[in-house]
Design a protein around this motif. Structure first.
Motif, PDB file in Angstrom:
ATOM      1  N   ARG A 164       0.833  -1.207   0.000  1.00 13.47           N
ATOM      2  CA  ARG A 164       0.000   0.000   0.000  1.00 13.47           C
ATOM      3  C   ARG A 164       0.871   1.262   0.000  1.00 13.47           C
ATOM      4  NH1 ARG A 164      -5.043  -0.566   2.446  1.00 13.47           N
ATOM      5  NH2 ARG A 164      -5.289   1.667   2.014  1.00 13.47           N
ATOM      6  N   TYR A 165       1.933   1.245   0.798  1.00  8.72           N
ATOM      7  CA  TYR A 165       2.826   2.406   0.833  1.00  8.72           C
ATOM      8  C   TYR A 165       3.625   2.535  -0.465  1.00  8.72           C
ATOM      9  CZ  TYR A 165       1.728   3.579   5.634  1.00  8.72           C
ATOM     10  OH  TYR A 165       1.059   3.978   6.772  1.00  8.72           O
ATOM     11  N   MET A 166       3.902   1.431  -1.121  1.00 10.28           N
ATOM     12  CA  MET A 166       4.583   1.495  -2.410  1.00 10.28           C
ATOM     13  C   MET A 166       3.674   2.125  -3.471  1.00 10.28           C
ATOM     14  SD  MET A 166       6.391  -2.245  -2.128  1.00 10.28           S
ATOM     15  CE  MET A 166       6.861  -2.380  -3.835  1.00 10.28           C
ATOM     16  N   LYS A 167       2.398   1.772  -3.468  1.00  9.80           N
ATOM     17  CA  LYS A 167       1.443   2.379  -4.407  1.00  9.80           C
ATOM     18  C   LYS A 167       1.351   3.878  -4.161  1.00  9.80           C
ATOM     19  CE  LYS A 167      -1.484  -1.724  -4.963  1.00  9.80           C
ATOM     20  NZ  LYS A 167      -2.822  -2.325  -4.671  1.00  9.80           N
ATOM     21  N   ARG A 168       1.321   4.269  -2.901  1.00  9.73           N
ATOM     22  CA  ARG A 168       1.266   5.690  -2.570  1.00  9.73           C
ATOM     23  C   ARG A 168       2.531   6.404  -3.040  1.00  9.73           C
ATOM     24  NH1 ARG A 168       2.301   8.098   3.303  1.00  9.73           N
ATOM     25  NH2 ARG A 168       4.285   7.280   2.589  1.00  9.73           N
ATOM     26  N   ALA A 169       3.688   5.759  -2.883  1.00 10.17           N
ATOM     27  CA  ALA A 169       4.956   6.358  -3.315  1.00 10.17           C
ATOM     28  C   ALA A 169       4.987   6.560  -4.820  1.00 10.17           C
ATOM     29  CB  ALA A 169       6.121   5.467  -2.876  1.00 10.17           C
ATOM     30  N   MET A 170       4.395   5.642  -5.576  1.00 11.80           N
ATOM     31  CA  MET A 170       4.371   5.804  -7.029  1.00 11.80           C
ATOM     32  C   MET A 170       3.503   6.986  -7.438  1.00 11.80           C
ATOM     33  SD  MET A 170       4.379   1.842  -8.360  1.00 11.80           S
ATOM     34  CE  MET A 170       3.460   2.328  -9.806  1.00 11.80           C
TER      35      MET A 170
END
Length: 289
Positions: A164-170
């Protein structure tokens, strides 16, 4: 913010050490000496969530949402160490780690790019989920089998939270995040080409302490991990392929692009590195040619 929702989700499935572990089913005749000693090593390894959390908080000072989530991740990872130590306290008290043995794995990690570290630990959760599933199959004593099954489920949930945090970072960093995630993804999905187990606890993280700058190198038995993987739980090519498949599957979902092999992910990595370099004038280091 993701933290409030993730807190609620993880709180809803949190297990209780007293009531959810079948302590009364312990069978001493089904616990071997080798198995008991591996539990000690795993308990100390899980304690390394302490320095990892210190690293995350230091390197994400500008991200209070993710830092707040660390309160959940840290609690649950330290609980893993605690339940393994509780098992030893009840059934093999001679093998309970000493405070000094636990403290030995607390040391400073060198600063590293936050996006790469996030991806590294996402892959680490996938790998640990598979290691613990295999460990549960290898163990013969019912209580520790149940404990490893429980820990494996936690690691899978943690991987989902990191995703979830990776999606937000993208959404926030675009190609820079894609390049960082692809770079580490290629590394972590290429374990068959390396001499060491690719997990955050087995990577060098402090140049001044080299070669004692991995978690595994600071265990009472530094050679334990390779023996555990190769000759005890027998984490073979079939299981390694499961890890690679999960990494590639999640990267495909994350990037909205199909990656059937590490080679395809590597080509994507080069593409993203070139785009970042063109946009910023900064060349992104290549993980491999």
């Amino acid at each position: 913010m993701l933290y409030p929702e993730l807190f609620k989700q993880l709180e809803a499935v949190r297990w209780n050490m007293d009531t959810d572990i079948p302590w009364d089913k312990f069978d001493a005749s089904r616990l071997t000496e080798d198995q008991a000693r591996t539990i000690k090593m795993n308990a100390i390894t899980e304690w390394s969530a302490l320095p990892a959390t210190e690293m995350f908080l230091r390197d994400n000072r500008d991200d209070s949402d993710f830092s707040a989530f660390m309160s959940v991740w840290f609690f649950e990872e330290q609980k893993h160490s605690l339940v393994l130590m509780e098992y030893l306290r009840r059934f093999r008290p001679d093998l309970v780690p000493t405070e000094q043995e636990l403290h030995e794995v607390r040391f400073d990690f060198d600063p590293a790019p936050a996006l790469e570290t996030l991806m590294l630990h996402f892959c680490g959760e996938i790998r640990l989920n598979h290691w613990y599933r295999r460990a549960s199959e290898w163990h013969t004593e019912p209580v520790i089998k149940a404990i490893y099954e429980t820990l494996a489920r936690d690691e899978a949930r943690h991987g989902g939270a990191y995703l979830r945090y990776m999606k937000r970072a993208m959404q926030k960093f675009g190609d820079e995040a894609k390049a960082a995630f692809a770079k580490v993804g290629v590394l972590m999905a290429s374990a068959r080409r390396t001499a060491q187990a690719l997990h955050p606890t087995n990577l060098h993280v402090n140049a001044k302490l080299f070669p004692r700058d991995t978690i595994q190198s600071r265990l009472p038995d530094p050679e334990w991990l390779e023996k555990w993987l190769d000759t005890q739980i027998q984490f073979d090519a079939v299981w390694e392929n499961k890890v690679v498949e999960r990494i590639l599957h999640n990267m495909s979902l994350l990037m909205d692009r199909s990656f059937a092999s590490v080679q395809e992910l590597n080509r994507f990595r080069k593409e993203m590195a070139a785009r970042v370099a063109a946009a910023t004038g900064v060349v992104v280091p290549l993980a491999s040619s």
